[in-house]
Design an enzyme around this catalytic site. Sequence first.
Site, PDB file in Angstrom:
ATOM      1  N   ARG A  62       0.794  -1.221   0.000  1.00  0.00           N
ATOM      2  CA  ARG A  62       0.000   0.000   0.000  1.00  0.00           C
ATOM      3  C   ARG A  62       0.831   1.278   0.000  1.00  0.00           C
ATOM      4  NH1 ARG A  62      -3.083  -3.720   1.457  1.00  0.00           N
ATOM      5  NH2 ARG A  62      -1.308  -4.357   2.712  1.00  0.00           N
ATOM      6  N   THR A  63       1.785   1.345   0.873  1.00  0.00           N
ATOM      7  CA  THR A  63       2.507   2.611   1.015  1.00  0.00           C
ATOM      8  C   THR A  63       3.186   2.984  -0.301  1.00  0.00           C
ATOM      9  OG1 THR A  63       2.888   2.073   3.326  1.00  0.00           O
ATOM     10  CG2 THR A  63       4.223   3.818   2.399  1.00  0.00           C
ATOM     11  N   LYS A  91      25.753  -5.161  -1.762  1.00  0.00           N
ATOM     12  CA  LYS A  91      27.218  -5.035  -1.722  1.00  0.00           C
ATOM     13  C   LYS A  91      27.635  -4.186  -0.536  1.00  0.00           C
ATOM     14  CE  LYS A  91      27.088  -4.858  -6.768  1.00  0.00           C
ATOM     15  NZ  LYS A  91      27.126  -3.847  -7.841  1.00  0.00           N
ATOM     16  N   ARG A 113      11.333   3.168   3.414  1.00  0.00           N
ATOM     17  CA  ARG A 113      10.981   2.278   4.532  1.00  0.00           C
ATOM     18  C   ARG A 113      12.217   1.454   4.851  1.00  0.00           C
ATOM     19  NH1 ARG A 113       5.714  -1.475   4.531  1.00  0.00           N
ATOM     20  NH2 ARG A 113       4.851   0.562   5.020  1.00  0.00           N
ATOM     21  N   HIS A 141       5.352   5.537  11.485  1.00  0.00           N
ATOM     22  CA  HIS A 141       4.841   5.457  10.131  1.00  0.00           C
ATOM     23  C   HIS A 141       3.866   6.625   9.988  1.00  0.00           C
ATOM     24  CE1 HIS A 141       3.673   4.082   6.340  1.00  0.00           C
ATOM     25  NE2 HIS A 141       3.248   2.854   6.591  1.00  0.00           N
TER      26      HIS A 141
END
Lengths: 504, 360
Positions: A62-63, A91, A113, A141
């Site tokens: 969703r985000t 890496k 995120r 959030h």
Amino acid sequence: MSSSFRDRDIISITDFSRPEILELCAAGRRMEELEKSGRRNSLRDALKHRTLSYMFYEPSTRTRTSFNTGMRELGGRYDGFSGTEGTSVMKNETVRDTVTMMCANHNDVIVMRHPLDGSLQWAADVANIPVINGGDGRNEHPTQALLDVLTIYSMRGGRLDGLRVGFGGDLSHGRTVRSLSLALSHFDGVTIRWAAEDFLGMPADLVQLLAERGVTVEREETVRDVMRQVDFYYMTRPQLERMPGVTQREIVAMMKQYRIDLEKIDGFDVRVLHPLPVNSEIAEIDYRVYFTPAQAFFSQAEHGIFLRKALLHEMLGHDGYQRYDGRLPTELGEGANRLPRRRRGDKRSGMFIDKIQDGTVIDHLRPGTLRAVSDALDLENRGYSCTTATIAEKPNPFIKTNLRELSERDLKRIALLSPEPTINTVRNGQVAEKVVYLLCANTNCITRTINEDVPPRFYADRETIRCRYCRRPYVVSHPKVSPGELSAYRASLPSSIEPVRWPG
Amino acid sequence: MIDPHVHLRDWGQAGKETLRHGLSVAWRAGLDAVFEMPNTDPPLLSRDAILRRVEDADAARAALGIPIVHGMYAGVTPVPRQIEEAVRAWKDLFPRVVGLKMFAGHSTGRMGIVDPREQALVYRTLAALEFTGVLAVHCEKESLLRPSDWDASRPASHARARPPAAEVASVDDQKKLAAKARFRGTLHVCHVSTPWAVDLLRGKHEETPRDGEEAFRVTCGLTPHHALLDAALMEDKEGLLLKVNPPLRPRPVPALMMRKLLDGDIDWIETDHAPHTRADKLEKHASGFPGFAFLPRFVTLLSEQGLSRARIEELTHGAVCRAFGIEIKASHRPAEAGLEKEYEFDAFAFLPRETSHTSS
């Protein structure tokens, strides 16, 4: 349009004032009205030539897609990565470097995120373009909280004061509960009621913070006790990925009394919200609830589009862009986490173990950590002396080395194994400087990750020392630090999270 | 001064000496610290026993009102779980628990780990537990002892019953086993009594110099009696009072040991203070004798032999601090005279007064 959101980092919900939240809700409502009246395309050129970069170190549906949808409908573009597979993170590239590259790629805003608490504050410090927190560890959030508020705002016709809301599911490991409850704390007469297993219950520090901010928080015995007294029930998913060692079976057992099914909502006029996703194995919301009038979480998800679209519009709906010149603020290279201690007179006469002229004495290590610390520093293989010792019948060992200055990485290695070491810098046989090295105690805080090179920083939120990154309170527990030294250190800290200064 | 090798008795052996008496004499002899061996009765093999010892020693010190530092070795047996408990006690209680002690040959008490396979198990377990402290070892290889040669009517036979070869072979074993197990601590050979063991320990027989790959350090301690007294003093019945493990060696070994000390091949001086009653010595043929009272005289003697004050401080204090990693304040108090009268007999009364012990 002049907006308080213009080019602003969106890191924590607590950074917003009540008028700002209301302003954003009104903007979200305007987006909703455009959509409902068939004028979705009326803003199709608003962010033309603007690009959003999405950086998702953790899974998201969703985000990420709602930010992309918002960008698309405003005429902008989006690019980035979802999952670290296929990026140079594999890496061992740091967050700092990856974020900087997104700035160098002429993006206008970053949505990120990351699994570590405080990583988004760090990304915002590093980036010269605005950064939006799409979830950092178990911390925050904020856009989820804003869209939750917008959903409630829409459903209650713009009223947010006097709200009665219930919380359920996993209140301990998730970030949405923290962000939403802090968002609601801006409004008057808010009551939060919750029912959950102790293991999944509301964290004590959050309850205290909410109480300080004037929110009534009540724990109830059963879900039906909560349902009886609230207008909205905010259900959350047990965050299995943040509970190492706990099996799904155990969680299912814990959730048994707390799942939302038809029986739990029967007879109540309540709307069930959920940030989604619902875990289909645990089924914290029974599928039959989906088809009742109580179900509000898909509508809530659509409000995510309106809110994020509105937010992007407020942030980027102006001319001009940030130019990139490849430089970083120098203050990101060093921490502000050294608590100075008073030096005593030279009492080093009569020492038998390795008198040093120039070097460092790492003192006041926790008992039993001496070997682990000296192994972690590996001083001998690096060509420095390393003498480990203890003063007779005192429990705390110390290390002497001729290495003159320990790097931040060395200091973190020590502090991870033995919190709050005392670092004495010896010059010409005299202790020239004596400090206690402080490191955030939140085990999931990004400052504790050695390779990320995040300089630990603190700020003084009135009497409480907090980590600049994860914002958790920090308590100095070093027994030798006097109240005077502690208050002097606290006074030296900034009183809020000040933005970093850019060169030029 | 620090004495890193003492037996303070008490508990089941309170008749020989009590903690209170031992600590008092040590303090009056000018010592700032004593490190006690674990073959008490009951032995210091468990955390509980160690904590009880801490309590009793602290009570004794409080009653005496002296700030003497009291350290202990935890004993090890060939049982991995017990070794783990000892290592944990060391990790948690260091610097009160200063290190570990292994009896690689039977002496007083039944703590011997005589089988090299069991000794190997000890080193392996210590390596696996990341033990990095001092492991003090009593080195006498059991299979080379000749108990049948012991004749109580001629106490000097004790030297033949426990020959130098037993010590040398055991030191060789310990070095090899420790290296093989990748032991990472300090291997301390207690009360070394023969120059051959010292040479072996110092790697003097190795053709190629060690390249420093061995992760463990080696130290050794010398007692005053192994540098001054010889087996010839034990000929008559009273010679039983001089019975000690390892035994007094025949001439010229003690003089050679003194030479080693002056040459700097010995890390520190330890008394192996081990009091018994006169009756236990003469009737039960107990090994060991009190050592605190003679230590100040031995130090004076070394200074007369030309050792500098700094070197003496190193042998009686500094080297111990460094090897154990324990910083202990040196008080440089003068010793009281006549401390030998605190015990029922004085082994050093046998010392021929006019003989010079360093001429060879």
